[in-house]
Design an enzyme around this catalytic site. Structure first.
Site, PDB file in Angstrom:
ATOM      1  N   HIS A  26       0.789  -1.262   0.054  1.00  0.00           N
ATOM      2  CA  HIS A  26      -0.042  -0.057   0.188  1.00  0.00           C
ATOM      3  C   HIS A  26       0.872   1.249  -0.149  1.00  0.00           C
ATOM      4  O   HIS A  26       0.481   2.370  -0.546  1.00  0.00           O
ATOM      5  CB  HIS A  26      -0.900  -0.111   1.100  1.00  0.00           C
ATOM      6  CG  HIS A  26      -2.197   0.787   1.039  1.00  0.00           C
ATOM      7  ND1 HIS A  26      -2.248   2.018   0.590  1.00  0.00           N
ATOM      8  CD2 HIS A  26      -3.641   0.272   1.196  1.00  0.00           C
ATOM      9  CE1 HIS A  26      -3.532   2.576   0.516  1.00  0.00           C
ATOM     10  NE2 HIS A  26      -4.405   1.342   0.792  1.00  0.00           N
ATOM     11  N   ALA A  27       2.052   1.135   0.290  1.00  0.00           N
ATOM     12  CA  ALA A  27       2.854   2.458   0.267  1.00  0.00           C
ATOM     13  C   ALA A  27       3.476   2.511  -1.179  1.00  0.00           C
ATOM     14  O   ALA A  27       3.831   3.546  -1.501  1.00  0.00           O
ATOM     15  CB  ALA A  27       4.320   2.071   1.152  1.00  0.00           C
TER      16      ALA A  27
END
Length: 457
Positions: free
Chosen positions: A157-158
C-alpha cells in the site's frame, strides 16, 4: 472448500526496457501502511487450448507496463539520512507465479466470499530480514480445470493507493488484450508536490509526536480511543502492523461478505433526502452509515463509549494545485465522525448520513496538507478497532477494465488485510447492480452483524 493448487513456475519479471535508476521519497500518506494487500480476480472463461499462449502474453504485457510503472519493479529501503521508508527504483522486478488447480470455479460457490483456501491463489511472500529483499508487487495466475482463471495480486500500500493500483492493473490488462498502448495515461509517481507542500507549510517543522496534532479532526477524534499498536518509526511500524495480519480460524476474527441489492439502497437514498432534507445522498454515504450502525450495535459497546468512523477521501482533485488522476501514490486522507454509541444508535439514518457529508466537506486543500504533514511525525499508532470503524470505498474502481483478453471479469475477492476489521464497499459483479461489504469481525459478533445489516427497516 479446500483447493489443491500446484505451482508450475515462479519467476522475477523485470521491465522490458531498463529504466533510469532513481529514488522516490515517500510521503507520510504512503508510509502509514507498507503492508501487502491481496485480492483475487476470477474469470469464467474457457481457454484450455490457448492457456499457455494467453498466460505468456499476459507476462509480456506485464513487462511492458513496468516500463512506465517502474516503481513497482523497485524495492523499499530505509533512508540513511532521514530514517524513513523510500523506494529504490532499481528494476529488481516483481514476483510472477503460474499455477494450476484441479477444481472448477463453479465448485467454489459465490466467488466474492472470502475463503481461507483463496490464500493459495496469491504468491506467498517469504519473510526477509531486510525489507530491500522483498518485491513490492506479486502476481499469480492460476488455471482451473474448467478453463477459467484467477489472477491473484498483492501490492504494498506504500507503493500505490487503491486508485493507483487499479490503474496499474487496468494498464496491464489493456496491453495484454492487444489494445493500443498510446491510449494509456502516463503515470506520475513523484510525491514531490505533496512533500513540497508539507515542508513549505508555514515554514514550520513537522511535530515530533502524532499526539500534538490536535488541530486535525481525523487525529483529534482518536484521542479518546485506546491504542492497539504502537511504533516509534518506519523501521518497526510494518512489524507492528504484521501482528494483525493473520486470520485466526479457531474463533478470532472472521472475514465475512454482506450483500445488499440496488433497489434497497436507492430506496434508502430517496428516504434520506426526503426525511433529512438533504440536497443529495450517494451510495457510499448510505452504505457507510448503515454499516457503521450495524457494526457498533453488534459489538455491544457501552452507550456512553466514544466511537469514531473514519473513511478515506481521494484528495487528487482537492489538493491545490491538483495532483491529477494519473498520480499513483497515496492521495487518500481520512475524514472522521465521532460521537457516543447512544447517539449513533438512536439517531435516524439520514442524521448519520448528514454527519458523513459534513466530514467530507472538511477535506479541503489546507486540511490535506496539514494532515499529510502530521503523518511526518516519527511515532505511529493503530487505535483499538472496537471503538474505531474504518470503511473504504471501492465502489468506483474500474473492475470492468480488467479484461486481459480472455473475457470480462466475473468476480473479485479481497483477501486478509493488515487491519482486518476495515470494511470495504464493492460492486457485486455476480449480481448486476448489487453491492458487497467485506468486513472482519469477532466470531461471537458475526450473527448479530448479519442480522443488523439485513434489517432493512
Amino acid at each position: 472448500m479446500e483447493l489443491n493448487v500446484f505451482l508450475k513456475e515462479t519467476v522475477c519479471l523485470r521491465p522490458s526496457e531498463q529504466s533510469k535508476r532513481q529514488t522516490i521519497e515517500l510521503s507520510g500518506l504512503d508510509r502509514i501502511s507498507p503492508a501487502i494487500l491481496y485480492a483475487v480476480f476470477f474469470y469464467k472463461c474457457n481457454i484450455n487450448s490457448e492457456a499457455e499462449y494467453s498466460i505468456e502474453k499476459a507476462k509480456r504485457a506485464l513487462q511492458k507496463v513496468l516500463v512506465s510503472w517502474y516503481p513497482a519493479a523497485g524495492r523499499f529501503r530505509i533512508s540513511d539520512a532521514t530514517g524513513k521508508l523510500e523506494i529504490d527504483c532499481n528494476d529488481e522486478g516483481i514476483t510472477m507465479t503460474t499455477a494450476v488447480c484441479d477444481s472448477k470455479l463453479e465448485e467454489l460457490g459465490k466467488l466474492h466470499e472470502y475463503k481461507p483456501s483463496y490464500e493459495k491463489l496469491v504468491p506467498q511472500l517469504s519473510e526477509a530480514d531486510d525489507i530491500s529483499k522483498n518485491p513490492l508487487v506479486l502476481v499469480q495466475i492460476t488455471r482451473f480445470v474448467c478453463g477459467g482463471l484467477s489472477v491473484g495480486v498483492g501490492f504494498s500500500h506504500a507503493l500505490f493507493d487503491g486508485s493507483g493500483a487499479f490503474t496499474f492493473l487496468a494498464s496491464w490488462a489493456h496491453i495484454s488484450s492487444g489494445k493500443d498502448e498510446s491510449d494509456l495515461i502516463v503515470p506520475n509517481h513523484s510525491r514531490d508536490a505533496i512533500l513540497h507542500a508539507i515542508y513549505s507549510l508555514n515554514s514550520t517543522p513537522a511535530a515530533a509526536s502524532i499526539y500534538e496534532q490536535d488541530h486535525i479532526i481525523a487525529i483529534e477524534d482518536l484521542y479518546g480511543i485506546p491504542m492497539q499498536a504502537m511504533a516509534s518509526d518506519d523501521r518497526c511500524w510494518e512489524t507492528a502492523l504484521a501482528k494483525f495480519s493473520q486470520v485466526n480460524p479457531q474463533g478470532g476474527l472472521q472475514l465475512i461478505t454482506l450483500c445488499i441489492n440496488k433497489e434497497t439502497v436507492e430506496t434508502w437514498k430517496a428516504l434520506a433526502i426526503e426525511r433529512g432534507k438533504l440536497l443529495k445522498c450517494s451510495t457510499f454515504e448510505v452504505l457507510c452509515a448503515h454499516v457503521w450502525k450495524a457494526r457498533v450495535k453488534a459489538l455491544l459497546l457501552h452507550p456512553n463509549t466514544n466511537i469514531c468512523l473514519q473513511f478515506p477521501v481521494d484528495s487528487r482533485n482537492k489538493f491545490q494545485p491538483p495532483l491529477g488522476q494519473n498520480f499513483t501514490g497515496n492521495a487518500f486522507v481520512l475524514a472522521s465522525v465521532s460521537c457516543l454509541v447512544r447517539d449513533l444508535l438512536e439517531e435516524p439514518l439520514h442524521s448519520t448520513i448528514r454527519k458523513i457529508q459534513v466530514a467530507k466537506d472538511v477535506i479541503t486543500d489546507e486540511y490535506i496538507k496539514l494532515y499529510a504533514k502530521a503523518l511526518e511525525s516519527s511515532n505511529k499508532f493503530l487505535p483499538s478497532m472496537r471503538e474505531l470503524t474504518i470503511i473504504t470505498d471501492w465502489l468506483k474502481f474500474p473492475f470492468n477494465a480488467l479484461d486481459f483478453g480472455w473475457g470480462k471479469l466475473s468476480s473479485a475477492a479481497l483477501l486478509a488485510t493488515p487491519v482486518q476489521e476495515t470494511a470495504f464497499l464493492m460492486m457485486n459483479l455476480e449480481e448486476s447492480g448489487g453491492f458487497l461489504v467485506r468486513i472482519g469481525i469477532g466470531s461471537q459478533y458475526v450473527d448479530d452483524l448479519i442480522n443488523n445489516f439485513n434489517n432493512f427497516n
